[in-house]
Design a protein around this motif. Structure first.
Motif, PDB file in Angstrom:
ATOM      1  N   GLY A 190       7.706  -4.134 -16.425  1.00  0.00           N
ATOM      2  CA  GLY A 190       7.991  -2.946 -15.610  1.00  0.00           C
ATOM      3  C   GLY A 190       9.460  -2.597 -15.675  1.00  0.00           C
ATOM      4  O   GLY A 190      10.073  -2.166 -14.693  1.00  0.00           O
ATOM      5  N   ILE A 203      13.082  -0.968 -10.080  1.00  0.00           N
ATOM      6  CA  ILE A 203      13.673  -2.294  -9.879  1.00  0.00           C
ATOM      7  C   ILE A 203      13.740  -3.069 -11.199  1.00  0.00           C
ATOM      8  O   ILE A 203      14.710  -3.784 -11.471  1.00  0.00           O
ATOM      9  CB  ILE A 203      12.849  -3.077  -8.826  1.00  0.00           C
ATOM     10  CG1 ILE A 203      12.888  -2.342  -7.481  1.00  0.00           C
ATOM     11  CG2 ILE A 203      13.374  -4.501  -8.662  1.00  0.00           C
ATOM     12  CD1 ILE A 203      11.852  -2.808  -6.473  1.00  0.00           C
ATOM     13  N   ARG A 251       4.500   0.427 -20.208  1.00  0.00           N
ATOM     14  CA  ARG A 251       3.528   1.081 -21.085  1.00  0.00           C
ATOM     15  C   ARG A 251       4.137   2.255 -21.846  1.00  0.00           C
ATOM     16  O   ARG A 251       3.869   2.451 -23.019  1.00  0.00           O
ATOM     17  CB  ARG A 251       2.315   1.549 -20.266  1.00  0.00           C
ATOM     18  CG  ARG A 251       1.470   0.411 -19.741  1.00  0.00           C
ATOM     19  CD  ARG A 251       0.521   0.873 -18.660  1.00  0.00           C
ATOM     20  NE  ARG A 251       1.252   1.501 -17.558  1.00  0.00           N
ATOM     21  CZ  ARG A 251       0.695   2.031 -16.485  1.00  0.00           C
ATOM     22  NH1 ARG A 251      -0.613   2.017 -16.359  1.00  0.00           N
ATOM     23  NH2 ARG A 251       1.432   2.571 -15.533  1.00  0.00           N
ATOM     24  N   ASN A 252       4.963   3.062 -21.178  1.00  0.00           N
ATOM     25  CA  ASN A 252       5.526   4.267 -21.805  1.00  0.00           C
ATOM     26  C   ASN A 252       6.648   3.878 -22.789  1.00  0.00           C
ATOM     27  O   ASN A 252       7.712   3.405 -22.372  1.00  0.00           O
ATOM     28  CB  ASN A 252       6.059   5.182 -20.704  1.00  0.00           C
ATOM     29  CG  ASN A 252       6.639   6.474 -21.257  1.00  0.00           C
ATOM     30  OD1 ASN A 252       7.448   6.454 -22.180  1.00  0.00           O
ATOM     31  ND2 ASN A 252       6.221   7.584 -20.689  1.00  0.00           N
ATOM     32  N   GLY A 283       3.149  -1.864 -23.830  1.00  0.00           N
ATOM     33  CA  GLY A 283       1.722  -2.184 -23.736  1.00  0.00           C
ATOM     34  C   GLY A 283       1.366  -2.560 -22.316  1.00  0.00           C
ATOM     35  O   GLY A 283       2.244  -2.768 -21.476  1.00  0.00           O
ATOM     36  N   ASN A 303       7.372  -7.952 -12.787  1.00  0.00           N
ATOM     37  CA  ASN A 303       7.758  -6.918 -11.836  1.00  0.00           C
ATOM     38  C   ASN A 303       6.858  -5.680 -11.928  1.00  0.00           C
ATOM     39  O   ASN A 303       6.812  -4.867 -11.005  1.00  0.00           O
ATOM     40  CB  ASN A 303       9.227  -6.577 -12.130  1.00  0.00           C
ATOM     41  CG  ASN A 303       9.672  -5.257 -11.564  1.00  0.00           C
ATOM     42  OD1 ASN A 303      10.025  -5.172 -10.386  1.00  0.00           O
ATOM     43  ND2 ASN A 303       9.648  -4.205 -12.379  1.00  0.00           N
ATOM     44  N   CYS A 330       4.044  -2.952 -11.679  1.00  0.00           N
ATOM     45  CA  CYS A 330       2.998  -2.726 -10.678  1.00  0.00           C
ATOM     46  C   CYS A 330       2.557  -1.268 -10.690  1.00  0.00           C
ATOM     47  O   CYS A 330       3.264  -0.398 -11.200  1.00  0.00           O
ATOM     48  CB  CYS A 330       3.481  -3.078  -9.280  1.00  0.00           C
ATOM     49  SG  CYS A 330       4.410  -1.746  -8.519  1.00  0.00           S
ATOM     50  N   LYS A 350      -1.044  -7.922  -4.381  1.00  0.00           N
ATOM     51  CA  LYS A 350       0.241  -8.598  -4.120  1.00  0.00           C
ATOM     52  C   LYS A 350       0.030  -9.944  -3.420  1.00  0.00           C
ATOM     53  O   LYS A 350       0.723 -10.916  -3.709  1.00  0.00           O
ATOM     54  CB  LYS A 350       1.149  -7.689  -3.280  1.00  0.00           C
ATOM     55  CG  LYS A 350       1.727  -6.536  -4.069  1.00  0.00           C
ATOM     56  CD  LYS A 350       2.794  -7.048  -5.025  1.00  0.00           C
ATOM     57  CE  LYS A 350       3.069  -6.089  -6.135  1.00  0.00           C
ATOM     58  NZ  LYS A 350       3.964  -6.602  -7.159  1.00  0.00           N
ATOM     59  N   THR A 374      12.454   4.074  -5.307  1.00  0.00           N
ATOM     60  CA  THR A 374      11.933   4.158  -6.679  1.00  0.00           C
ATOM     61  C   THR A 374      10.773   5.156  -6.724  1.00  0.00           C
ATOM     62  O   THR A 374      10.340   5.670  -5.690  1.00  0.00           O
ATOM     63  CB  THR A 374      11.383   2.790  -7.139  1.00  0.00           C
ATOM     64  OG1 THR A 374      10.239   2.489  -6.329  1.00  0.00           O
ATOM     65  CG2 THR A 374      12.405   1.676  -7.019  1.00  0.00           C
ATOM     66  N   ASP A 375      10.239   5.340  -7.928  1.00  0.00           N
ATOM     67  CA  ASP A 375       9.073   6.234  -8.097  1.00  0.00           C
ATOM     68  C   ASP A 375       7.900   5.801  -7.217  1.00  0.00           C
ATOM     69  O   ASP A 375       7.121   6.631  -6.751  1.00  0.00           O
ATOM     70  CB  ASP A 375       8.589   6.215  -9.565  1.00  0.00           C
ATOM     71  CG  ASP A 375       9.576   6.901 -10.497  1.00  0.00           C
ATOM     72  OD1 ASP A 375      10.590   7.447  -9.994  1.00  0.00           O
ATOM     73  OD2 ASP A 375       9.338   6.886 -11.720  1.00  0.00           O
TER      74      ASP A 375
HETATM   75  P1  NAP Z   1       8.056   1.716 -10.243  1.00  0.00           P
HETATM   76  O1  NAP Z   1       9.323   2.445 -10.123  1.00  0.00           O
HETATM   77  O2  NAP Z   1       6.784   2.444 -10.014  1.00  0.00           O
HETATM   78  O3  NAP Z   1       8.023   1.010 -11.678  1.00  0.00           O
HETATM   79  C1  NAP Z   1       6.879   0.318 -12.106  1.00  0.00           C
HETATM   80  C2  NAP Z   1       7.136  -0.219 -13.506  1.00  0.00           C
HETATM   81  O4  NAP Z   1       5.977  -0.945 -13.939  1.00  0.00           O
HETATM   82  C3  NAP Z   1       7.379   0.871 -14.555  1.00  0.00           C
HETATM   83  O5  NAP Z   1       8.314   0.409 -15.488  1.00  0.00           O
HETATM   84  C4  NAP Z   1       6.003   1.033 -15.192  1.00  0.00           C
HETATM   85  O6  NAP Z   1       6.136   1.625 -16.476  1.00  0.00           O
HETATM   86  C5  NAP Z   1       5.542  -0.424 -15.217  1.00  0.00           C
HETATM   87  N1  NAP Z   1       4.085  -0.632 -15.285  1.00  0.00           N
HETATM   88  C6  NAP Z   1       3.137  -0.147 -14.451  1.00  0.00           C
HETATM   89  N2  NAP Z   1       1.926  -0.546 -14.844  1.00  0.00           N
HETATM   90  C7  NAP Z   1       2.083  -1.323 -15.940  1.00  0.00           C
HETATM   91  C8  NAP Z   1       1.190  -2.024 -16.788  1.00  0.00           C
HETATM   92  N3  NAP Z   1      -0.128  -2.032 -16.579  1.00  0.00           N
HETATM   93  N4  NAP Z   1       1.703  -2.700 -17.841  1.00  0.00           N
HETATM   94  C9  NAP Z   1       3.036  -2.712 -18.071  1.00  0.00           C
HETATM   95  N5  NAP Z   1       3.935  -2.064 -17.283  1.00  0.00           N
HETATM   96  C10 NAP Z   1       3.459  -1.373 -16.238  1.00  0.00           C
HETATM   97  O7  NAP Z   1       8.000   0.446  -9.233  1.00  0.00           O
HETATM   98  P2  NAP Z   1       9.157  -0.277  -8.400  1.00  0.00           P
HETATM   99  O8  NAP Z   1       9.214   0.355  -7.079  1.00  0.00           O
HETATM  100  O9  NAP Z   1      10.390  -0.434  -9.231  1.00  0.00           O
HETATM  101  O10 NAP Z   1       8.469  -1.693  -8.156  1.00  0.00           O
HETATM  102  C11 NAP Z   1       8.797  -2.837  -8.902  1.00  0.00           C
HETATM  103  C12 NAP Z   1       8.188  -4.046  -8.201  1.00  0.00           C
HETATM  104  O11 NAP Z   1       8.708  -4.151  -6.870  1.00  0.00           O
HETATM  105  C13 NAP Z   1       6.674  -3.999  -8.059  1.00  0.00           C
HETATM  106  O12 NAP Z   1       6.110  -5.251  -8.325  1.00  0.00           O
HETATM  107  C14 NAP Z   1       6.462  -3.606  -6.609  1.00  0.00           C
HETATM  108  O13 NAP Z   1       5.247  -4.074  -6.105  1.00  0.00           O
HETATM  109  C15 NAP Z   1       7.646  -4.288  -5.953  1.00  0.00           C
HETATM  110  N6  NAP Z   1       7.998  -3.703  -4.669  1.00  0.00           N
HETATM  111  C16 NAP Z   1       8.573  -2.473  -4.616  1.00  0.00           C
HETATM  112  C17 NAP Z   1       8.912  -1.939  -3.378  1.00  0.00           C
HETATM  113  C18 NAP Z   1       9.568  -0.587  -3.245  1.00  0.00           C
HETATM  114  O14 NAP Z   1       9.864  -0.184  -2.109  1.00  0.00           O
HETATM  115  N7  NAP Z   1       9.832   0.133  -4.318  1.00  0.00           N
HETATM  116  C19 NAP Z   1       8.637  -2.653  -2.200  1.00  0.00           C
HETATM  117  C20 NAP Z   1       8.037  -3.903  -2.296  1.00  0.00           C
HETATM  118  C21 NAP Z   1       7.730  -4.420  -3.542  1.00  0.00           C
HETATM  119  P3  NAP Z   1       4.908   2.388 -17.200  1.00  0.00           P
HETATM  120  O15 NAP Z   1       4.284   3.299 -16.178  1.00  0.00           O
HETATM  121  O16 NAP Z   1       5.507   3.071 -18.370  1.00  0.00           O
HETATM  122  O17 NAP Z   1       3.965   1.300 -17.617  1.00  0.00           O
END
Ligand code: NAP
Length: 249
Positions: A13, A18, A38-39, A62, A89, A91, A159, A188-189
């Motif tokens: 991710g 993050i 993936r992208n 992938g 990371n 999700c 989770k 984040t997104d």
């Molecule tokens: P995000 O901005 O939505 O980024 C998610 C990342 O995961 C992207 O790089 C996405 O890229 C990749 N991804 C998603 N599905 C995938 C798959 N099947 N295979 C490979 N890559 C994949 O999320 P974030 O907020 O940075 O979150 C990161 C982590 O922090 C997560 O585990 C989330 O649960 C945790 N978290 C976040 C928050 C928050 O407030 N943001 C709070 C608690 C926990 P592609 O779409 O190109 O695959």
């Protein structure tokens, strides 16, 4: 204090949010990186930014839930050398639908990304780390693992299971520091998706996640990443078998 210099970490991710901040911060700390998402366009852009910090970097686009992706990521880490472990990371949230409204394909995507992805990385990385006698397996968890907010059921269940997987790996591989890291509420997104959720729980999610944004409680991804990097530099074994939530320290 263990240095990350010359150690190679897989970050999933890593194309945005993050994960991208972790990759950049780890590169600044001297680590080499293998990045996944993936992208491919966004991922290669992140890899370029990491390379600009002076790190050796490889990437593979992938689905992390696939064994082939995890196998390739470990292979790329071996190519760089000094393979030290992974930070799972990646999700997907798919916020809004109540559990019985959730289409099966979305349910599977959420659970597979967090949980099966963690299993695949463990399956392919642990033999190397056990042979080396040291390493880290970090599973990015969430406070959502502990409460039942309508509209994020699949994510919360995934989770909770992923955090349990971290403890399981710690029990089975004591020489590897395996723990869950909760990053806090991060801008984040994923947060944006929760603010614009649709489905039976949408009004409640708009209120809660919109409130985070309005009240300015969201922290930048770099800050969340920094908490984990500090632990990896200091003593990752301190948290093995546990959940590291910097807000509770
Ligand atoms: P995000 O901005 O939505 O980024 C998610 C990342 O995961 C992207 O790089 C996405 O890229 C990749 N991804 C998603 N599905 C995938 C798959 N099947 N295979 C490979 N890559 C994949 O999320 P974030 O907020 O940075 O979150 C990161 C982590 O922090 C997560 O585990 C989330 O649960 C945790 N978290 C976040 C928050 C928050 O407030 N943001 C709070 C608690 C926990 P592609 O779409 O190109 O695959």
């Amino acid at each position: 204090m263990p240095s990350l210099k010359g150690k190679t970490l897989i970050v999933t991710g890593a194309s945005r949010g993050i994960g991208r901040a972790l990759a950049l911060g780890l590169a600044e700390a001297g680590a080499n990186l293998v990045l996944s998402a993936r992208n491919p366009e966004r991922l290669s852009q992140a890899a370029e930014e990491v390379a600009d910090k002076g790190a050796a970097v490889r990437y593979f686009a992938g689905d992390v839930a696939s064994g082939e992706t995890a196998r390739r990521l470990v292979e790329l880490a071996r190519e760089i050398g000094g393979f030290y472990g992974f930070i799972h990371n990646a999700c997907v949230l798919h916020a809004g639908p109540l559990v019985w409204e959730m289409p099966e394909n979305l349910w599977r995507e959420v659970v597979d990304t967090s949980l099966t992805g963690g299993y695949q990385l463990t399956r392919h990385a642990l033999p190397d780390l056990l042979e080396a006698g040291d390493g880290v397996a970090v599973f990015v968890g969430s406070g959502a693992a502990e409460y039942n907010l309508p509209g994020i059921g699949a994510y919360a269940v995934a989770k909770a299971a992923e955090e349990h997987l971290a403890r399981q790996v710690a029990a089975e591989a004591p020489h590897v520091a395996s723990f869950a890291f909760r990053p806090g509420v991060v801008d984040t997104d994923m947060q944006q998706q929760a603010r614009s959720a649709s489905g039976g729980a949408a009004p409640q999610l708009h209120q809660i996640f919109g409130g985070y944004k309005e009240k300015g409680v969201l922290i930048p991804p770099e800050r969340a990443a920094g908490y984990l990097i500090q632990v990896l530099q200091a003593d990752p074994h301190r948290y093995s078998g546990k959940v590291y939530d910097w807000r509770k320290e």
